[in-house]
Design a protein around this motif. Sequence first.
Motif, PDB file in Angstrom:
ATOM      1  N   GLU A  67      -3.032   0.763  -2.327  1.00 57.15           N
ATOM      2  CA  GLU A  67      -2.460  -0.413  -2.973  1.00 57.15           C
ATOM      3  C   GLU A  67      -1.923  -1.396  -1.944  1.00 57.15           C
ATOM      4  O   GLU A  67      -2.096  -2.610  -2.080  1.00 57.15           O
ATOM      5  N   TYR A  68      -1.253  -0.864  -0.914  1.00 61.68           N
ATOM      6  CA  TYR A  68      -0.678  -1.757   0.095  1.00 61.68           C
ATOM      7  C   TYR A  68      -1.770  -2.540   0.821  1.00 61.68           C
ATOM      8  O   TYR A  68      -1.664  -3.753   1.010  1.00 61.68           O
ATOM      9  N   VAL A  69      -2.820  -1.830   1.228  1.00 58.12           N
ATOM     10  CA  VAL A  69      -3.911  -2.492   1.954  1.00 58.12           C
ATOM     11  C   VAL A  69      -4.614  -3.507   1.058  1.00 58.12           C
ATOM     12  O   VAL A  69      -4.886  -4.648   1.464  1.00 58.12           O
ATOM     13  N   SER A  73      -4.347  -7.611   1.541  1.00 54.04           N
ATOM     14  CA  SER A  73      -5.538  -8.439   1.739  1.00 54.04           C
ATOM     15  C   SER A  73      -5.534  -9.623   0.779  1.00 54.04           C
ATOM     16  O   SER A  73      -5.874 -10.754   1.152  1.00 54.04           O
ATOM     17  N   GLN A  74      -5.126  -9.359  -0.453  1.00 55.85           N
ATOM     18  CA  GLN A  74      -5.018 -10.444  -1.430  1.00 55.85           C
ATOM     19  C   GLN A  74      -3.968 -11.458  -1.000  1.00 55.85           C
ATOM     20  O   GLN A  74      -4.182 -12.670  -1.085  1.00 55.85           O
ATOM     21  N   ALA A  75      -2.814 -10.957  -0.509  1.00 55.88           N
ATOM     22  CA  ALA A  75      -1.746 -11.843  -0.057  1.00 55.88           C
ATOM     23  C   ALA A  75      -2.192 -12.686   1.136  1.00 55.88           C
ATOM     24  O   ALA A  75      -1.879 -13.884   1.219  1.00 55.88           O
ATOM     25  N   ASP A  76      -2.927 -12.068   2.074  1.00 56.82           N
ATOM     26  CA  ASP A  76      -3.431 -12.808   3.232  1.00 56.82           C
ATOM     27  C   ASP A  76      -4.392 -13.912   2.803  1.00 56.82           C
ATOM     28  O   ASP A  76      -4.377 -15.021   3.354  1.00 56.82           O
ATOM     29  N   THR A  77      -5.234 -13.598   1.820  1.00 56.61           N
ATOM     30  CA  THR A  77      -6.180 -14.592   1.319  1.00 56.61           C
ATOM     31  C   THR A  77      -5.444 -15.756   0.663  1.00 56.61           C
ATOM     32  O   THR A  77      -5.803 -16.930   0.853  1.00 56.61           O
ATOM     33  N   ILE A 137      -2.962 -19.943  -8.055  1.00 56.70           N
ATOM     34  CA  ILE A 137      -1.934 -19.060  -7.516  1.00 56.70           C
ATOM     35  C   ILE A 137      -0.591 -19.480  -8.088  1.00 56.70           C
ATOM     36  O   ILE A 137      -0.146 -20.611  -7.890  1.00 56.70           O
ATOM     37  N   SER A 138       0.057 -18.579  -8.819  1.00 57.63           N
ATOM     38  CA  SER A 138       1.357 -18.878  -9.411  1.00 57.63           C
ATOM     39  C   SER A 138       2.333 -17.752  -9.103  1.00 57.63           C
ATOM     40  O   SER A 138       1.970 -16.734  -8.510  1.00 57.63           O
ATOM     41  N   GLU A 139       3.554 -17.934  -9.529  1.00 59.52           N
ATOM     42  CA  GLU A 139       4.590 -16.925  -9.298  1.00 59.52           C
ATOM     43  C   GLU A 139       4.228 -15.608  -9.971  1.00 59.52           C
ATOM     44  O   GLU A 139       4.502 -14.529  -9.462  1.00 59.52           O
ATOM     45  N   THR A 142       1.282 -13.898  -7.785  1.00 61.39           N
ATOM     46  CA  THR A 142       1.439 -13.740  -6.343  1.00 61.39           C
ATOM     47  C   THR A 142       1.411 -12.270  -5.951  1.00 61.39           C
ATOM     48  O   THR A 142       2.080 -11.434  -6.557  1.00 61.39           O
ATOM     49  N   ALA A 143       0.636 -11.949  -4.923  1.00 55.28           N
ATOM     50  CA  ALA A 143       0.498 -10.569  -4.463  1.00 55.28           C
ATOM     51  C   ALA A 143       1.784 -10.096  -3.790  1.00 55.28           C
ATOM     52  O   ALA A 143       2.371 -10.799  -2.965  1.00 55.28           O
ATOM     53  N   ARG A 144       2.227  -8.881  -4.129  1.00 60.54           N
ATOM     54  CA  ARG A 144       3.418  -8.276  -3.536  1.00 60.54           C
ATOM     55  C   ARG A 144       3.062  -6.862  -3.067  1.00 60.54           C
ATOM     56  O   ARG A 144       3.165  -5.906  -3.833  1.00 60.54           O
ATOM     57  N   PRO A 145       2.650  -6.709  -1.815  1.00 61.03           N
ATOM     58  CA  PRO A 145       2.138  -5.423  -1.328  1.00 61.03           C
ATOM     59  C   PRO A 145       3.130  -4.269  -1.435  1.00 61.03           C
ATOM     60  O   PRO A 145       2.777  -3.182  -1.899  1.00 61.03           O
ATOM     61  N   PHE A 146       4.379  -4.473  -1.000  1.00 61.92           N
ATOM     62  CA  PHE A 146       5.350  -3.386  -1.024  1.00 61.92           C
ATOM     63  C   PHE A 146       5.662  -2.954  -2.446  1.00 61.92           C
ATOM     64  O   PHE A 146       5.811  -1.760  -2.724  1.00 61.92           O
ATOM     65  N   GLN A 147       5.780  -3.908  -3.340  1.00 63.03           N
ATOM     66  CA  GLN A 147       6.051  -3.580  -4.733  1.00 63.03           C
ATOM     67  C   GLN A 147       4.919  -2.748  -5.320  1.00 63.03           C
ATOM     68  O   GLN A 147       5.156  -1.738  -6.005  1.00 63.03           O
ATOM     69  N   ALA A 148       3.683  -3.159  -5.051  1.00 61.96           N
ATOM     70  CA  ALA A 148       2.532  -2.435  -5.579  1.00 61.96           C
ATOM     71  C   ALA A 148       2.438  -1.029  -4.987  1.00 61.96           C
ATOM     72  O   ALA A 148       2.154  -0.062  -5.696  1.00 61.96           O
ATOM     73  N   ALA A 149       2.673  -0.905  -3.671  1.00 68.66           N
ATOM     74  CA  ALA A 149       2.586   0.400  -3.010  1.00 68.66           C
ATOM     75  C   ALA A 149       3.662   1.349  -3.531  1.00 68.66           C
ATOM     76  O   ALA A 149       3.382   2.514  -3.836  1.00 68.66           O
ATOM     77  N   TRP A 150       4.892   0.850  -3.617  1.00 68.33           N
ATOM     78  CA  TRP A 150       5.998   1.689  -4.085  1.00 68.33           C
ATOM     79  C   TRP A 150       5.766   2.145  -5.522  1.00 68.33           C
ATOM     80  O   TRP A 150       5.928   3.319  -5.853  1.00 68.33           O
TER      81      TRP A 150
END
Length: 231
Positions: A67-69, A73-77, A137-139, A142-150
């Motif tokens: 999930e983090y990776v 990647s989505q956040a970087d894009t 892209i809206s609020e 928005t991709a949140r890697p740490f939230q998704a991983a946790w």
Amino acid sequence: MGKTHHEQHRIQNIGWLRAAVLGANDGIISTSSLVLGVAAAHAAHGNIVLTAVAGLVAGAMSMATGEYVSVSSQADTEKAAIAEEQTEIENDHEGEHRELTMIYMHRGLDRSLAAQVAQQLMAHDAIGAHARDELGISELSTARPFQAAWASAVSFSVGAALPLVVTALVPVQSLMFSMVSATLGALAILGGIAARTGGAKVLPGIVRITFWSTLAMSFSVGVGAAFGAIT
């Protein structure tokens, strides 16, 4: 002065709901299938319990990492697209204004009103307007890697805890029946909760998750039985 009106929509739950449901669902199905496959191969009870523990730990770490990776990647894009849009606004403000105007015209506004809306929104927050209306892209999205991983790691562990407890408490002789019953019952509840939380119909969600879970467990039992027969 009037009171501020706040609305809560179910779609606002989509980010954490997706990760949580995916994690718990995978935790239950993968660990249960793993246990059933090993049990079908006539392994000792201690080995089956160890398999369940290993499946929980490995699965939780795998879910978190994946999930983090993926979300990173989505956040970087998203960041790259917003940076590119910022450059375009700085270099060709009028062109970006026309682009935003055309977007609003396609949504039903006449040219003069669309141009006025685009002008006011760009004066207030140009990059925000283009990110939302041009890039999507809206609020909420928005991709949140740490939230998704946790969320994925915790929910997987919670889901995998069920088959682990069943494995530890139930004798080998009745383990397979107990595991299938507990797994399908838990997944039916999970599917119903997920559907209701997301505002979808409950019954299709339950049928979908139980059908595919039964199929996954059946394949695992078949592999385990075949391996047990060979050995």
